[in-house]
Design an enzyme around this catalytic site. Sequence first.
Site, mmCIF file in Angstrom:
data_model
loop_
_atom_site.group_PDB
_atom_site.id
_atom_site.type_symbol
_atom_site.label_atom_id
_atom_site.label_comp_id
_atom_site.label_asym_id
_atom_site.label_seq_id
_atom_site.Cartn_x
_atom_site.Cartn_y
_atom_site.Cartn_z
ATOM 1 N N ARG A 156 0.819 -1.218 0.000
ATOM 2 C CA ARG A 156 0.000 0.000 0.000
ATOM 3 C C ARG A 156 0.850 1.265 0.000
ATOM 4 O O ARG A 156 0.459 2.279 -0.577
ATOM 5 C CB ARG A 156 -0.946 0.003 1.196
ATOM 6 C CG ARG A 156 -2.098 -0.937 0.954
ATOM 7 C CD ARG A 156 -3.076 -0.922 2.086
ATOM 8 N NE ARG A 156 -4.264 -1.667 1.714
ATOM 9 C CZ ARG A 156 -5.144 -2.134 2.584
ATOM 10 N NH1 ARG A 156 -4.973 -1.931 3.872
ATOM 11 N NH2 ARG A 156 -6.195 -2.799 2.163
ATOM 12 N N LYS A 186 -16.665 -14.675 4.510
ATOM 13 C CA LYS A 186 -17.901 -14.171 5.110
ATOM 14 C C LYS A 186 -18.941 -13.848 4.054
ATOM 15 O O LYS A 186 -18.799 -12.895 3.305
ATOM 16 C CB LYS A 186 -17.614 -12.944 5.962
ATOM 17 C CG LYS A 186 -17.066 -13.316 7.338
ATOM 18 C CD LYS A 186 -16.652 -12.105 8.117
ATOM 19 C CE LYS A 186 -17.847 -11.375 8.702
ATOM 20 N NZ LYS A 186 -17.412 -10.141 9.396
ATOM 21 N N GLY A 223 -8.519 -8.338 -0.032
ATOM 22 C CA GLY A 223 -7.246 -8.601 0.640
ATOM 23 C C GLY A 223 -6.664 -9.962 0.346
ATOM 24 O O GLY A 223 -5.590 -10.093 -0.245
ATOM 25 N N GLY A 235 -12.976 -3.854 0.631
ATOM 26 C CA GLY A 235 -14.366 -3.433 0.799
ATOM 27 C C GLY A 235 -14.776 -2.376 -0.219
ATOM 28 O O GLY A 235 -15.888 -2.411 -0.760
HETATM 29 P P1 ADP Z 1 -10.981 -11.336 0.446
HETATM 30 O O1 ADP Z 1 -10.031 -10.759 1.479
HETATM 31 O O2 ADP Z 1 -10.276 -11.706 -0.822
HETATM 32 O O3 ADP Z 1 -12.181 -10.455 0.228
HETATM 33 P P2 ADP Z 1 -12.261 -12.949 2.429
HETATM 34 O O4 ADP Z 1 -11.655 -12.078 3.471
HETATM 35 O O5 ADP Z 1 -13.715 -12.901 2.248
HETATM 36 O O6 ADP Z 1 -11.538 -12.710 1.025
HETATM 37 O O7 ADP Z 1 -11.915 -14.485 2.733
HETATM 38 C C1 ADP Z 1 -10.629 -14.997 2.695
HETATM 39 C C2 ADP Z 1 -10.524 -16.202 3.561
HETATM 40 O O8 ADP Z 1 -11.528 -17.137 3.261
HETATM 41 C C3 ADP Z 1 -9.227 -16.949 3.384
HETATM 42 O O9 ADP Z 1 -8.415 -16.723 4.507
HETATM 43 C C4 ADP Z 1 -9.636 -18.411 3.257
HETATM 44 O O10 ADP Z 1 -8.888 -19.278 4.087
HETATM 45 C C5 ADP Z 1 -11.065 -18.395 3.697
HETATM 46 N N1 ADP Z 1 -11.874 -19.481 3.104
HETATM 47 C C6 ADP Z 1 -12.053 -19.744 1.797
HETATM 48 N N2 ADP Z 1 -12.818 -20.846 1.636
HETATM 49 C C7 ADP Z 1 -13.133 -21.295 2.865
HETATM 50 C C8 ADP Z 1 -13.885 -22.399 3.376
HETATM 51 N N3 ADP Z 1 -14.468 -23.260 2.557
HETATM 52 N N4 ADP Z 1 -13.994 -22.550 4.712
HETATM 53 C C9 ADP Z 1 -13.393 -21.655 5.546
HETATM 54 N N5 ADP Z 1 -12.676 -20.605 5.130
HETATM 55 C C10 ADP Z 1 -12.538 -20.405 3.815
HETATM 56 MG MG MG Z 2 -10.243 -10.549 3.637
#
Ligand code: ADP
Ligand code: MG
Length: 399
Positions: free
Chosen positions: A36, A203, A357, A380
């Site tokens: 960043r 989530k 992220g 976000g």
């Molecule tokens: P991003 O940061 O790309 O928006 P998120 O924060 O929503 O993504 O989610 C990322 C996390 O989701 C990762 O750390 C990964 O381990 C977890 N994840 C992905 N699939 C699963 C699953 N089936 N069960 C639990 N955790 C998961």
């Molecule tokens: Mg994330």
Amino acid sequence: MQLKEYTLDDVKGKKVLVRADLNVPLKSGGVADETRIAASLPNIVKLHEYGAIISVISHLGRPKGEPKPDLRMEPVAKSLERLLTAHGSGISTVTYVPDCIGAAVQEAVAAQSPDTVLLLENTRFHPGETRNDAEFARSLAQPYEVFVNDAFGTAHRAHASTVGVTEHLPSFAGALMLREVEALSLITEHPAKPFVVVLGGKKVSDKLPLLRNLCGRADRVLIGGAMVFTLARALGLSVGRSLVEEKHINACRDIIADYSESAAKLVLPEDVTVTDDIESPHNIANRRLAEIEDREMGVDIGEMTRDAFALQLSDAATIFWNGPMGVFEHKPFDAGTIAVAKAIAANPEAYSVVGGGESVEAVNKLGFAASISHISTGGGASLEFVGGLELPGIKVLTV
Ligand code: ADP
Ligand code: MG
């Protein structure tokens, strides 16, 4: 959407307050990842070339409105100074100022020489920041003549340093903000079709608004990650010990109904990888989504689904990807995420954007960054932008 862009005349010789997104991960008193900070350089260098006298502000972590010694900006100042020097920018010093308002800032600005940059203290040490307090915004603006917001990653928040301050100073978008908005607008405004979205991650609650808003915009939405299991429960399936957000099952049911009545296709995995334990798996198996056993948890998209998603991506003209397909931090549960990254790389004709992220971390770690058209620095913020929402920090910078 058109943002206000500064010219040489707007900033030459002026005291400019730059809001950057320097909310970096820290580790044992230092900066753990400088991505960043590096992304904020082009705007700072451009302002310096234009003869501006620059102060930079950012938030860091969640100090909840009071000073926290481990969330001070001092280590960030060191990184910023090193990167600016290595860049050959002509800026030799970054001076850390231990507050972001008041006498300390006044004095530092008065004594500032043009080849230095001031980095002010964490804005969130003051409760007025997240409340978008008018008085705090006035204090932030007080020593300055111009405001430049380059913090795309915080543009979805109406805070004093992103929104309030613009009421007191002529305000412009920085270089990174312009680049992000331009890149993401290619997705929100007339995306080339087929427009395929890949959504995963942890989530479902974070991604429900996007999922809702994409119905009618996207042609296909491919679902992976833990989101699969809350959606599967909404379909009446049992998912064993997989991660489920019980309180969002009803919302998922509504979303499934919306998609079934629209031209957009919601694609759930046919199969998933299941295990007994993520940290130390004894059993790993491939299961149909409807056949997960009670003691199992889903941790990745399955073998058939990897091929199916690759096929869905092969003729895409626009691709947006947010959220890993599985628990990619633990091998072999990175296979689904690798398969999606490979499928995007195999379709270089498509315009592809990755935001979020962990998604960006996965793409970098797996070595696919060069195959992506645009890697967004906003998590976000990019989700909300692609979902068609109005971001308050951007709204105040539009022409
Ligand atoms: P991003 O940061 O790309 O928006 P998120 O924060 O929503 O993504 O989610 C990322 C996390 O989701 C990762 O750390 C990964 O381990 C977890 N994840 C992905 N699939 C699963 C699953 N089936 N069960 C639990 N955790 C998961
Ligand atoms: Mg994330």
